[in-house]
Write a protein that holds these residues in place. Sequence first.
Motif, PDB file in Angstrom:
ATOM      1  N   SER A   1       0.836  -1.208   0.000  1.00 35.05           N
ATOM      2  CA  SER A   1       0.000   0.000   0.000  1.00 35.05           C
ATOM      3  C   SER A   1       0.866   1.252   0.000  1.00 35.05           C
TER       4      SER A   1
ATOM      5  N   GLN B   1       0.977   3.990  -2.955  1.00 37.65           N
ATOM      6  CA  GLN B   1       0.680   5.407  -2.741  1.00 37.65           C
ATOM      7  C   GLN B   1       1.845   6.283  -3.197  1.00 37.65           C
ATOM      8  N   TYR B   2       3.057   5.823  -2.991  1.00 35.82           N
ATOM      9  CA  TYR B   2       4.236   6.593  -3.391  1.00 35.82           C
ATOM     10  C   TYR B   2       4.274   6.775  -4.909  1.00 35.82           C
TER      11      TYR B   2
ATOM     12  N   ASP C   1       1.623   6.414  -6.862  1.00 39.01           N
ATOM     13  CA  ASP C   1       0.244   6.688  -7.292  1.00 39.01           C
ATOM     14  C   ASP C   1      -0.296   5.586  -8.197  1.00 39.01           C
ATOM     15  N   ASN C   2       0.115   4.345  -7.893  1.00 43.53           N
ATOM     16  CA  ASN C   2      -0.328   3.201  -8.673  1.00 43.53           C
ATOM     17  C   ASN C   2      -0.339   1.977  -7.740  1.00 43.53           C
TER      18      ASN C   2
END
Length: 116
Positions: free
Chosen positions: A67, A71-72, A74-75
Amino acid sequence: MSILKSLDETSSNAAKVGQDYISTTRKYYELKVFQMVSLLSSYVVQFAILGSLIVLGLIFMAIAGASAIGQYFDNMPLGYLLVGVIFLLLGVLVLIGRKIIDKFIIQKLSKTYFDS
């Protein structure tokens, strides 16, 4: 006749000592087998408990890591994919080093079995 009687007593005593030795040896090996079985059972239970807790921790860490990576970048699928690749690489490393692991386990078990 006293020589025959003495010989009879000696052979009777030898037979009794032999039977006592066999009985004592049998009891010793029964205790040795019990010791080995109890040690093995203890190791299996410890391995099962610790292994399941470690696997549970790894699952939660993998999900959290995936996760965070998702998130880092954006995928989210990329994060899960990277964590999956990391686990595959770890699996390959274990597969390559399995002979070292086998040797380590055999050395540990031989110390336990032959030294006690």
